[in-house]
Design an enzyme around this catalytic site. Structure first.
Site, short mmCIF file in Angstrom:
data_model
loop_
_atom_site.label_atom_id
_atom_site.label_comp_id
_atom_site.label_asym_id
_atom_site.label_seq_id
_atom_site.Cartn_x
_atom_site.Cartn_y
_atom_site.Cartn_z
N ARG A 12 0.59 -1.65 0.13
CA ARG A 12 -0.03 -0.35 -0.07
C ARG A 12 0.83 1.53 -0.31
O ARG A 12 0.75 1.66 -0.86
CB ARG A 12 -0.61 -0.26 1.04
CG ARG A 12 -1.97 1.49 1.26
CD ARG A 12 -1.70 2.99 1.40
NE ARG A 12 -1.31 2.74 2.76
CZ ARG A 12 -0.69 3.42 3.37
NH1 ARG A 12 -0.46 4.76 2.80
NH2 ARG A 12 -0.44 3.68 4.57
N ASP A 13 1.94 1.29 1.14
CA ASP A 13 2.83 2.10 0.53
C ASP A 13 3.27 3.26 -0.09
O ASP A 13 3.70 3.95 -0.65
CB ASP A 13 2.85 2.85 2.76
CG ASP A 13 2.77 4.34 3.12
OD1 ASP A 13 3.93 5.44 2.07
OD2 ASP A 13 2.73 4.57 4.05
N HIS A 202 4.32 4.07 12.61
CA HIS A 202 4.13 4.43 11.10
C HIS A 202 5.36 5.36 10.97
O HIS A 202 4.74 6.37 10.63
CB HIS A 202 2.85 4.53 10.70
CG HIS A 202 2.84 4.65 9.59
ND1 HIS A 202 2.32 3.68 8.54
CD2 HIS A 202 3.52 5.19 8.57
CE1 HIS A 202 2.48 3.98 7.32
NE2 HIS A 202 3.21 5.31 7.30
N HIS A 204 8.83 6.96 9.10
CA HIS A 204 9.12 7.01 7.28
C HIS A 204 10.50 7.43 8.11
O HIS A 204 11.12 7.73 8.12
CB HIS A 204 8.67 8.10 6.69
CG HIS A 204 7.16 7.50 6.24
ND1 HIS A 204 7.15 6.71 4.51
CD2 HIS A 204 6.52 7.13 6.17
CE1 HIS A 204 5.82 6.44 3.99
NE2 HIS A 204 4.93 6.46 5.27
N CYS A 235 3.25 9.14 1.07
CA CYS A 235 2.61 10.18 0.31
C CYS A 235 2.89 10.81 -0.68
O CYS A 235 3.04 11.67 -0.53
CB CYS A 235 1.71 10.58 1.80
SG CYS A 235 0.51 11.33 1.40
N ASN A 244 9.29 4.35 4.00
CA ASN A 244 9.19 4.46 5.41
C ASN A 244 10.65 3.70 5.60
O ASN A 244 11.29 2.66 5.08
CB ASN A 244 7.93 2.93 5.23
CG ASN A 244 7.09 2.89 4.60
OD1 ASN A 244 6.25 3.46 3.62
ND2 ASN A 244 6.36 3.54 5.76
#
Ligand code: COA
Ligand code: ZN
Length: 301
Positions: A12-13, A202, A204, A235, A244
């Site tokens: 996803r990310d 979460h 990065h 994002c 990430n």
């Protein structure tokens, strides 16, 4: 039971920010390899308008496929009720909502103010969703490339509201601004307000502090971490966002410390190879992948 849970968010990310599309079949093969490596939670995609993020157009098929793999929790991101309904239909077991603490990032990302987004998530929580977990993820909780400083009171206020109706709340450093002292302070503050509802971290690795921040969060009692294989990620609606915290390096750090993750580093490298082969043009990161296992290394029991 492992000591910590690592949730792989690369599909996803990672893929939402990749320059090239990963074909659906390759996504499936990659997710299968991640599960084989021992990842128990995988965020496999997002339910956003396909026109906005074409890489996520096949998420329903990916969720349905991932549900056939035994032993994993299949997670998807949704930005609104429509996305939540699509996630439920597809069979997602947990749905994450990005609720930015920065007004500017929130408006850029979901075209809602933070408070409007909180109300959108509340609406989803009130929608029938038997057995499906809802996570409110406070994005830009440590700073924002558009707004700059994000007041800690804003993070606290949003986390507290989300805790009223979400199963869990996570704090996200969307653009890699956090430092370990700040991580400990903000997690401690939010924990004091919402207790065990605070679960995930979460991070990065934009400025190289991903692992340091993860360790700081661990020391503050966090046991649930997002990361992405090869450090993909970012994002598309936050200028300057990049990858990430790197799954391989995170697993290596914790296993070397004697903190069990349940993840097999050799098999994780196999999953990394699959991803690199499919997306050869994509910049990947990771010290563990370059240097390998140290002599005498023993994984946690
Ligand atoms: N999935 C699919 N389609 C959706 C959708 C969803 N979750 N939400 C809205 N749509 C459709 C609407 O039906 C409408 O379609 P139409 O033009 O055919 O009528 C169109 O998209 C616009 O809908 P609207 O409600 O006006 O959305 P918007 O244009 O204001 O965008 C979001 C708002 C939240 C949908 C969008 O900003 C978004 O998806 N943001 C998330 C971005 C992201 O993934 N960021 C990275 C992860 S944090
Ligand atoms: Zn992220």
């Amino acid at each position: 039971m492992t000591d910590i849970v690592i949730c792989e968010v690369g599909p996803r990310d990672g893929l939402q920010n990749a320059k090239h599309l990963m074909p659906t079949n390759a996504k499936k093969e990659w997710i299968r390899a991640l599960a084989d490596a021992g990842l128990k939670e995988i965020e496999v995609g997002s339910f956003v308008p396909p026109k906005l993020i074409p890489a996520m157009a096949d998420t329903a098929e990916i969720v349905a496929y991932a549900r056939t793999i035994p032993g994993i929790k299949v997670i998807a991101l949704a930005p609104n009720l429509k996305g939540f309904q699509r996630a439920l239909e597809a069979g997602a077991q947990k749905v994450t909502f990005p609720v930015s603490a920065s007004r500017q990032h929130s408006e850029s990302n979901v075209r809602m103010t933070p408070d409007q987004m909180v109300e959108e998530v509340r609406k989803c929580a009130q929608h029938p969703h038997a057995g499906v977990e809802i996570e409110g993820a406070v994005s830009t909780a440590f700073g924002c490339t558009m707004q700059g400083t994000v007041p800690e009171e804003d993070v606290l206020r949003i986390a507290t509201k989300l805790a009223e109706f979400c199963d869990s709340v996570a704090l996200a450093d969307t653009v890699g601004y956090a430092n370990p002292v700040q991580v400990r302070r903000v997690f401690a503050k939010v924990k004091k307000a919402i207790g065990n509802k605070l679960e995930g971290a979460h991070f990065h690795n934009t400025r190289g502090l991903g692992l340091a921040n993860a360790l700081a969060a661990y020391e503050e009692g966090v046991r649930s971490f997002d990361s992405s294989l090869g450090g993909l990620g970012g994002c598309p609606f936050a200028p300057g966002a990049s990858g990430n915290v790197i799954t391989e390096d995170l697993v290596f750090m914790f296993e070397a410390m004697g903190v069990s993750t349940g993840i097999d580093l050799d098999k994780l490298m196999t999953a990394r190879k699959i991803m690199v082969q499919v997306l050869p043009q994509e910049q990947t990161y990771g010290h563990f992948a370059l240097a390998g296992v140290p002599k005498g290394f023993r994984a946690a029991a």
